[in-house]
Design an enzyme around this catalytic site. Structure first.
Site: not given
Ligand code: NAD
Ligand code: GLY
Length: 366
Positions: A126, A148, A190, A232, A242, A247, A251, A254, A258, A271
């Protein structure tokens, strides 16, 4: 010289991001300076098959010098490793080593190792602490900070994961010396994203130093990383999960990025190259759908294109139909009620989340 950025998030322990040359050599000592690790012993270092021969021995030596008992697991390099079966093997290895809740996990590598190790740590018993030791530019400027974690499913990337903040981030800029050029440019996208979304100060500093960044100047890279981490940390402090509409700015570029990766086959373009193309597209879309003079947006578009070009992120020549790209975008996690939501910027540091109709997307793509 090393610098330190403190990430302060509501409801979480503060953590430090140490950035600089040689900081891996002081990893063990830095961990001992963190109160909760004063008496810790068992450490699992998770790394990948490219990074292990380069930096694992250094990390283990630093941990041993501070009296940690470190085991290690090397996973195959590449996105395919962000898989629940790999996570399961690591959970079992930790159980076989009799690691308890007082152990800690060290993620040594790029965003793949960081996301996987963060996921494993957040779920083993956990939750046991994770320390991020990013070795790619992308991981230093983005994925190692903010918590994340993820593994992929056959149905899509990052569909299973947790929000789980690291206890410490150790970004040794010396490790960037061995990073392949394609991965460097990937990280530069980025950096460009962060500069556009953050502020005039960051954007124009980055534009002025873009050539040096493309040439991998150490001092410029260290400052760019630090600026990205500060940016960030500020975003994540306002919207850790988010869910507050902040947040999502991370993206930027992106949504199309993507879709390009999915439609052209993952790995065809990096990417970052796809994200850079997504940033160029987002400006075209902004000119179509935002209530803003086209003249003002075109001035911004030129400045952004200048930054991307100088960083070595040229416009992409890719083969995918607008319809296929739209279908891929609709699978994006940010789609709501069937409408694709874009981060659109009208200018530097002036962005909003905008649901855009299929017709407007198709028209801009054509
Ligand atoms: P990566 O981890 O696959 O690293 C890229 C390649 O560089 C790999 O082959 C790796 O083995 C190699 N490598 C790493 N460090 C090296 C070094 N110092 N020298 C030589 N080779 C080195 O890819 P990445 O671009 O770092 O990360 C991409 C991943 O990050 C994706 O899975 C993406 O979903 C995830 N990501 C997560 C977040 C987040 O917030 N958690 C943010 C952005 C991206
Ligand atoms: N890289 C996107 C995020 O951390 O939210």
């Amino acid at each position: 010289m090393a610098t330190k950025v403190i990430v302060q998030l509501p409801g979480e322990r503060d953590y430090a991001v140490r950035i600089g040359s040689g900081v891996i050599g002081k990893l063990g000592q830095s961990l001992r300076e963190i109160e909760r690790f004063a008496n810790a012993r068992d450490v699992l270092v998770i790394t990948d098959s490219n990074v292990a021969p380069l930096y694992l021995a250094q990390v283990k030596a630093s941990l041993a010098a501070a009296n940690f008992k470190a085991a290690d697991i090397t996973v195959p390099a590449g996105e395919g490793t962000k898989d629940i079966a790999v996570a399961s093997e690591i959970w079992s290895a930790m159980a076989q080593l009799a690691f308890g809740r007082d152990c800690l996990v060290v993620a040594l590598g790029g965003g793949v190792v960081g996301d996987l190790a963060g996921f494993v740590a957040s779920t083993y018993m956990r939750g046991v602490p994770v320390v991020q030791v990013p070795t790619t530019l992308l991981a230093m400027v983005d994925s190692s900070v903010g918590g994340k974690t993820a593994v992929n499913l056959a149905e899509g990337k990052n569909l299973v994961g947790t929000f789980f903040q690291p206890s410490f981030v150790c970004a040794d800029t010396d490790t960037l010396a061995t990073l392949p050029e394609r991965e460097w440019r990937c990280g530069c996208a980025e950096v460009a994203k962060s500069a556009v979304i953050d502020s005039d100060d960051f954007f124009f500093w980055m534009l002025e130093h873009a050539q040096a960044m493309a040439e991998r100047d150490d001092a410029v890279a260290a400052e760019a990383i630090q600026r990205c981490v500060v940016f960030k940390a500020g975003v994540v402090a306002r919207d850790k999960t988010e869910s507050a509409g902040v947040r999502e700015c991370l993206n930027y570029g992106h949504t199309l990025g993507h879709a390009i990766e999915a439609c052209t086959g993952y790995g065809t373009f990096s990417h970052g190259a796809a994200v850079a193309e997504g940033m160029r597209f987002a400006v075209r879309l902004a000119a179509d759908v935002l209530e803003e003079s086209r003249e003002a947006i075109s001035e911004f578009a030129e400045a952004q294109a200048d930054l991307l070009d100088t960083l070595g992120l040229a416009p992409l020549d890719y083969d995918a139909t607008p319809e296929d790209l739209l279908t891929a975008m609709k699978r994006d996690k940010k789609t709501r009620g069937g409408e694709v939501r874009f981060v659109l910027a009208r200018d530097i540091a002036n962005w909003e989340i905008v649901p855009v109709s299929d017709e407007a997307i198709l028209q801009a793509l054509r």
